[in-house]
Every structure is written in structure tokens, then in C-alpha cells.
Design an enzyme around this catalytic site. Sequence first.
Site, short mmCIF file in Angstrom:
data_model
loop_
_atom_site.label_atom_id
_atom_site.label_comp_id
_atom_site.label_asym_id
_atom_site.label_seq_id
_atom_site.Cartn_x
_atom_site.Cartn_y
_atom_site.Cartn_z
N TYR A 147 0.82 -1.21 0.00
CA TYR A 147 0.00 0.00 0.00
C TYR A 147 0.86 1.26 0.00
O TYR A 147 0.48 2.28 -0.58
CB TYR A 147 -0.90 0.03 1.24
CG TYR A 147 -2.19 -0.73 1.10
CD1 TYR A 147 -2.19 -2.09 0.80
CD2 TYR A 147 -3.42 -0.10 1.27
CE1 TYR A 147 -3.37 -2.79 0.70
CE2 TYR A 147 -4.60 -0.80 1.16
CZ TYR A 147 -4.58 -2.14 0.87
OH TYR A 147 -5.75 -2.82 0.76
N LYS A 197 3.57 -15.86 3.59
CA LYS A 197 3.74 -16.52 2.29
C LYS A 197 5.24 -16.70 2.08
O LYS A 197 5.82 -16.25 1.07
CB LYS A 197 3.10 -15.65 1.19
CG LYS A 197 3.07 -16.25 -0.19
CD LYS A 197 2.08 -17.40 -0.35
CE LYS A 197 2.19 -18.02 -1.74
NZ LYS A 197 1.38 -19.25 -1.88
N ASP A 229 -2.65 -18.53 1.62
CA ASP A 229 -3.65 -19.20 0.77
C ASP A 229 -4.35 -20.32 1.55
O ASP A 229 -5.57 -20.49 1.47
CB ASP A 229 -3.02 -19.71 -0.54
CG ASP A 229 -1.72 -20.46 -0.36
OD1 ASP A 229 -1.19 -20.52 0.77
OD2 ASP A 229 -1.21 -21.00 -1.36
N ASP A 253 -6.10 -7.08 4.23
CA ASP A 253 -7.22 -6.49 3.50
C ASP A 253 -8.10 -7.61 2.94
O ASP A 253 -9.32 -7.60 3.09
CB ASP A 253 -6.69 -5.61 2.35
CG ASP A 253 -7.83 -4.97 1.59
OD1 ASP A 253 -8.78 -4.50 2.24
OD2 ASP A 253 -7.78 -4.96 0.33
N ASP A 257 -11.93 -9.18 4.55
CA ASP A 257 -13.18 -9.23 3.78
C ASP A 257 -13.73 -10.66 3.75
O ASP A 257 -14.94 -10.87 3.77
CB ASP A 257 -12.97 -8.73 2.34
CG ASP A 257 -13.31 -7.25 2.20
OD1 ASP A 257 -13.03 -6.49 3.15
OD2 ASP A 257 -13.83 -6.84 1.14
C1 IPM Z 1 -10.28 -1.48 3.98
C2 IPM Z 1 -10.54 -0.89 2.65
C3 IPM Z 1 -9.37 0.04 2.31
C4 IPM Z 1 -8.13 -0.81 2.25
C5 IPM Z 1 -9.53 0.85 1.04
C6 IPM Z 1 -10.85 1.54 0.96
C7 IPM Z 1 -8.38 1.81 0.86
O1 IPM Z 1 -10.73 -1.86 1.68
O2 IPM Z 1 -10.18 -0.73 4.97
O3 IPM Z 1 -10.16 -2.71 4.08
O4 IPM Z 1 -7.84 -1.41 1.21
O5 IPM Z 1 -7.43 -0.86 3.26
MN MN Z 2 -10.67 -3.83 2.47
#
Ligand code: IPM
Ligand code: MN
Length: 369
Positions: A147, A197, A229, A253, A257
Amino acid sequence: MEKKLKIAVLPGDAIGPEIMTQALRALEVIEDLGRAKFEILTADFGASAYFKHGSAFPEETQSICDQADAILKGPVGLSYEESQKIPVEEQPERGAILPLRARYNTFANYRPIFLSAKMAHFSPLKPEIIGDGIDILLIRELVGGLYFGKKERGLNSDGERYVVENLEYKESEIRQILVVAFQQAQKRKKILHNIHKSNVLMSSVFWNEILEEVRKDFPEIKVVNLLVDAAATALCLKPNQFDVMVMENMFGDILSDQGGGILGSLGLMPSACVGPTKSYYEPSHGSAPDIAGRNIANPYSMLGSVAMMLEMSFGMEEEANILWQSMKNVFESGISTADLRSKTSDEEIVSTSSFGDKVIQNYRALLGP
Ligand code: IPM
Ligand code: MN
């Protein structure tokens, strides 16, 4: 007079203001009961800020955040078409969120992945996989790696376009996030899954070396090293093997999710972004422009972010625990919102604001004298 706790409130875009309105009601309850005093400083942030001020993180917002004891941030971002009206560097992710993280060096991102047994119907996983519920704390490094590494685009000597994006970490950056993870493991079940990894990435080999050094200070913690993975598969097949997980920025990240996925919705994912001097709190999800303005988004992730702020920035553990409990009570009494609706259950579906009403009723009753 008792000191007022200053909170910079950044409602954000799309569903942001709707869920923020509900979240702030919890603070009013605390004030009404005389448990604390808050000073709310509201500021523009994200796409709406760009259209108003020409910047996604305007200077005035920066100075409000600088003054605040903690920052409460709603989701930002607009639909793909709307975002195209904003120059790439001012789009809310690059223009607001990353600069916010960098400004306060919020290196430790806490993402609880939690579902009580009675809420198991939200999850797409089978009940026998969920068992007594899911309770994982994902710790994500938040200000390093891909990032924030050096980036370059260009034309090489063959006339072909290329891109370079670097995954960079210094040892101190790895050490500080690992220490946070070990400390959390110490407070919880004393097991830490280190997600890496190292079969491919040099950065993971280095990360794991630092981990071997840090773990010497935490002899009670059992460390399980797991490839990222394989961790993705394990989260679906046997989520209950995990308690605290730690990983670098990009892995975190993606897997966080997936955490939302196993709960059934990213709407159930609050988070804390903790820095050495200041922390900010935000839902892990986006701003859901497709359902904005319809009063159907669940405010859980924003209220949960308030609970995390109360505990982590203000040391108000009781107020935080009871807020979690109030939300759990509402869900467990069979009430939910349309965005979370699970097709198999017979829940009562209410609006964002009615969901807020129920949580706040519970909160007042449980926290009150
Ligand atoms: C998160 C989001 C952010 C990230 C984006 C919106 C920059 O997806 O907080 O997980 O990738 O960190
Ligand atoms: Mn995210």
C-alpha cells in the site's frame, strides 16, 4: 468540570451519514447517564469533501482530527461512475483513507470477526462448522507493505509500458505489529496464527524471522505459522481453529473481507486503526452507494466501531461491553435489517433508524442506574 472527550466525526459518503447518526446516539446515552462528556467535531471527508472543497481530506478536517482525542470515520467512496469525476489521486481511497492512516501512523488494525451462536443463520457456513459461534481477532498491519511502497509506471527500452509496486517493511514496523498481536493473544486464548507466504515472498521470510525474535518475550503463546492461501481455505472449513491472527497489510485487506464473508456480511465488521498517539475507528466495509438514502443499511459496524473507540481510546470498558451486548440482544431477538437478511430465517426486518432505536433502548436500560 470533567474534561470533554473530543471526537472528530467524519460521516463520509453514501450510507456513511445514515449509520453514523445511529452510532452517535450511543454517545448521547453515555452523556445522559453522566458517565462522560463528549465534544463532537464533525468534518467533511471522502468524495463529498472533494466535491465541496476540492480535496478528499481537506485541511480543515486535518486540523479537526489533529485536535481530537479519537476519530470516528464512516465509509467513503461513490459508485464507479461518480468516482470517475474525481482525479485519481483525490479518489477517496488514495486521497483520504491512506493519508489519514499515514498521518496518525495507525499501524495496528483490529478487525474482530464475531458471530454468536444465535446469529449463526447470518453465515453461509453450515451450523456444524460454526458450532458455538465465531470469535476471531484479525490483526492487520495498516501502514506498510504494498500500500505504501514506492510505485513507478513507465515505458521500458522496448517501448512497453510497465509498473512496479514495492512491498516494503522495516524491522521495527514488523516488530511493533507482532507485539500487538502477541499481547492480544496473551489476553485471549494464547494462540496466535501467523499468516505469511514465506514459500515465495522474501518479505514473509523476514517477517517470520522477526516473529521468532518477538515470541521469546511471550513464551506462553502457541504460534501456528500458516500460509495465507491455506488460511483462506481454513477460514471457510474450520474458522474455530483461529483466535488471534496477524498479517501484513494486503493479506489483511483480503482475509478480513473474507471474514465478513463467513459472517454473512461486511456489515458485521467494525474496526479500530490504532496509532501511537491517536486512533481512528471505522467499519471495514465500503459506502454501499447502491443502498444509500434508503434507511436499510445496518448500523452494527459503525456502532461496533464506537464500542471499540470507547474501550481502546477512552478506557470505557463497561460502556463498550454493554454496547456490544445491546446489539447482540437486538439481533438475537430476531430483529435485523434488509441488507443483512438471510433467506432462511424468519427475522423481523426493520429500518436503519428502527434498528438504532432498539439498540439504544437496550443500551439505556442495561447501562442505566
Ligand atoms: C479497507 C478498505 C481500504 C483498504 C480501502 C478503501 C483503501 O478496503 O479498509 O479494508 O484497502 O485498506
Ligand atoms: Mn478492504
